[in-house]
Design a protein around this motif. Sequence first.
Motif, mmCIF file in Angstrom:
data_model
loop_
_atom_site.group_PDB
_atom_site.id
_atom_site.type_symbol
_atom_site.label_atom_id
_atom_site.label_comp_id
_atom_site.label_asym_id
_atom_site.label_seq_id
_atom_site.Cartn_x
_atom_site.Cartn_y
_atom_site.Cartn_z
ATOM 1 N N GLU A 196 17.403 -21.131 0.174
ATOM 2 C CA GLU A 196 17.795 -20.583 -1.129
ATOM 3 C C GLU A 196 19.095 -19.791 -1.009
ATOM 4 O O GLU A 196 19.973 -19.897 -1.865
ATOM 5 N N VAL A 197 19.213 -19.011 0.051
ATOM 6 C CA VAL A 197 20.434 -18.233 0.250
ATOM 7 C C VAL A 197 21.614 -19.164 0.529
ATOM 8 O O VAL A 197 22.707 -18.969 -0.008
ATOM 9 N N TYR A 198 21.412 -20.198 1.355
ATOM 10 C CA TYR A 198 22.501 -21.130 1.682
ATOM 11 C C TYR A 198 22.972 -21.924 0.466
ATOM 12 O O TYR A 198 24.162 -22.056 0.227
ATOM 13 N N TRP A 199 22.027 -22.495 -0.272
ATOM 14 C CA TRP A 199 22.369 -23.491 -1.292
ATOM 15 C C TRP A 199 22.315 -22.989 -2.723
ATOM 16 O O TRP A 199 22.841 -23.638 -3.621
ATOM 17 N N HIS A 200 21.645 -21.854 -2.957
ATOM 18 C CA HIS A 200 21.474 -21.356 -4.330
ATOM 19 C C HIS A 200 21.669 -19.846 -4.393
ATOM 20 O O HIS A 200 20.888 -19.134 -5.031
ATOM 21 N N LEU A 201 22.698 -19.346 -3.748
ATOM 22 C CA LEU A 201 22.915 -17.898 -3.687
ATOM 23 C C LEU A 201 23.046 -17.278 -5.074
ATOM 24 O O LEU A 201 22.508 -16.188 -5.318
ATOM 25 N N ASP A 202 23.703 -17.946 -5.990
ATOM 26 C CA ASP A 202 23.832 -17.399 -7.353
ATOM 27 C C ASP A 202 22.468 -17.203 -8.006
ATOM 28 O O ASP A 202 22.228 -16.186 -8.669
ATOM 29 N N GLU A 203 21.569 -18.161 -7.795
ATOM 30 C CA GLU A 203 20.224 -18.040 -8.356
ATOM 31 C C GLU A 203 19.440 -16.910 -7.682
ATOM 32 O O GLU A 203 18.681 -16.200 -8.336
ATOM 33 N N VAL A 204 19.632 -16.737 -6.373
ATOM 34 C CA VAL A 204 18.985 -15.637 -5.657
ATOM 35 C C VAL A 204 19.466 -14.309 -6.226
ATOM 36 O O VAL A 204 18.670 -13.397 -6.480
ATOM 37 N N ILE A 205 20.754 -14.189 -6.458
ATOM 38 C CA ILE A 205 21.320 -12.962 -7.024
ATOM 39 C C ILE A 205 20.739 -12.704 -8.413
ATOM 40 O O ILE A 205 20.353 -11.577 -8.742
ATOM 41 N N GLN B 58 0.827 -1.213 0.000
ATOM 42 C CA GLN B 58 0.000 0.000 0.000
ATOM 43 C C GLN B 58 0.859 1.259 0.000
ATOM 44 O O GLN B 58 0.397 2.324 -0.381
ATOM 45 N N ARG B 59 2.098 1.137 0.408
ATOM 46 C CA ARG B 59 3.041 2.253 0.402
ATOM 47 C C ARG B 59 3.969 2.175 -0.807
ATOM 48 O O ARG B 59 5.031 2.766 -0.828
ATOM 49 N N ASN B 60 3.541 1.405 -1.793
ATOM 50 C CA ASN B 60 4.267 1.263 -3.056
ATOM 51 C C ASN B 60 5.659 0.654 -2.874
ATOM 52 O O ASN B 60 6.598 1.022 -3.570
ATOM 53 N N ILE B 61 5.769 -0.257 -1.926
ATOM 54 C CA ILE B 61 7.017 -0.988 -1.701
ATOM 55 C C ILE B 61 6.787 -2.422 -2.142
ATOM 56 O O ILE B 61 5.854 -3.083 -1.674
ATOM 57 N N ARG B 62 7.618 -2.885 -3.043
ATOM 58 C CA ARG B 62 7.533 -4.268 -3.508
ATOM 59 C C ARG B 62 8.307 -5.150 -2.543
ATOM 60 O O ARG B 62 9.426 -4.830 -2.162
ATOM 61 N N VAL B 63 7.712 -6.264 -2.158
ATOM 62 C CA VAL B 63 8.341 -7.193 -1.224
ATOM 63 C C VAL B 63 8.741 -8.460 -1.969
ATOM 64 O O VAL B 63 7.920 -9.072 -2.658
ATOM 65 N N VAL B 64 10.008 -8.817 -1.846
ATOM 66 C CA VAL B 64 10.534 -10.036 -2.447
ATOM 67 C C VAL B 64 10.975 -10.933 -1.306
ATOM 68 O O VAL B 64 11.681 -10.498 -0.401
ATOM 69 N N ARG B 65 10.550 -12.181 -1.353
ATOM 70 C CA ARG B 65 10.899 -13.137 -0.304
ATOM 71 C C ARG B 65 11.789 -14.229 -0.860
ATOM 72 O O ARG B 65 11.532 -14.757 -1.940
ATOM 73 N N VAL B 66 12.830 -14.536 -0.103
ATOM 74 C CA VAL B 66 13.678 -15.690 -0.396
ATOM 75 C C VAL B 66 13.811 -16.473 0.905
ATOM 76 O O VAL B 66 13.640 -15.918 1.989
ATOM 77 N N THR B 67 14.094 -17.737 0.791
ATOM 78 C CA THR B 67 14.223 -18.558 1.992
ATOM 79 C C THR B 67 15.682 -18.668 2.422
ATOM 80 O O THR B 67 16.595 -18.450 1.614
ATOM 81 N N ASN B 68 15.860 -19.028 3.675
ATOM 82 C CA ASN B 68 17.213 -19.295 4.162
ATOM 83 C C ASN B 68 17.891 -20.333 3.281
ATOM 84 O O ASN B 68 19.047 -20.174 2.892
#
Length: 123
Positions: free
Chosen positions: A99-108, A87-97
Amino acid sequence: MFLSPPELLKRRRQLRNYPTEAERRLWLVLRKRSLCGLKFRRQYSVGKYIVDFYCPSHRLAIEVDGGQHYTSERIAYDAQRTKFLNQRNIRVVRVTNAEVYWHLDEVIDYLTTIISKLTSVKK
């Protein structure tokens, strides 16, 4: 710019000083304008909420979700929080722990794609 309630200041400092391992890893990618040359802030408040990472120029919040985010109560809370931010025009992107641990390149790559779309919309 959003004003942060003073009572959140202490909590934000705690979160910055004691990040989760996934947050620490992702911060190494986001800090010092390392991702697409954009400035990100850690543990940034918007209203009564604190987002893990926030890019003011693109109004982009990045949340790193651990296991605690998958209870029914937390899912409802996160949905309410996302609605507030949207509602404040902020887009929220969620990634899981994980994904960050095992697929950081894909998260990037995922974040880079989102940022490039937001950049093209801004022009």
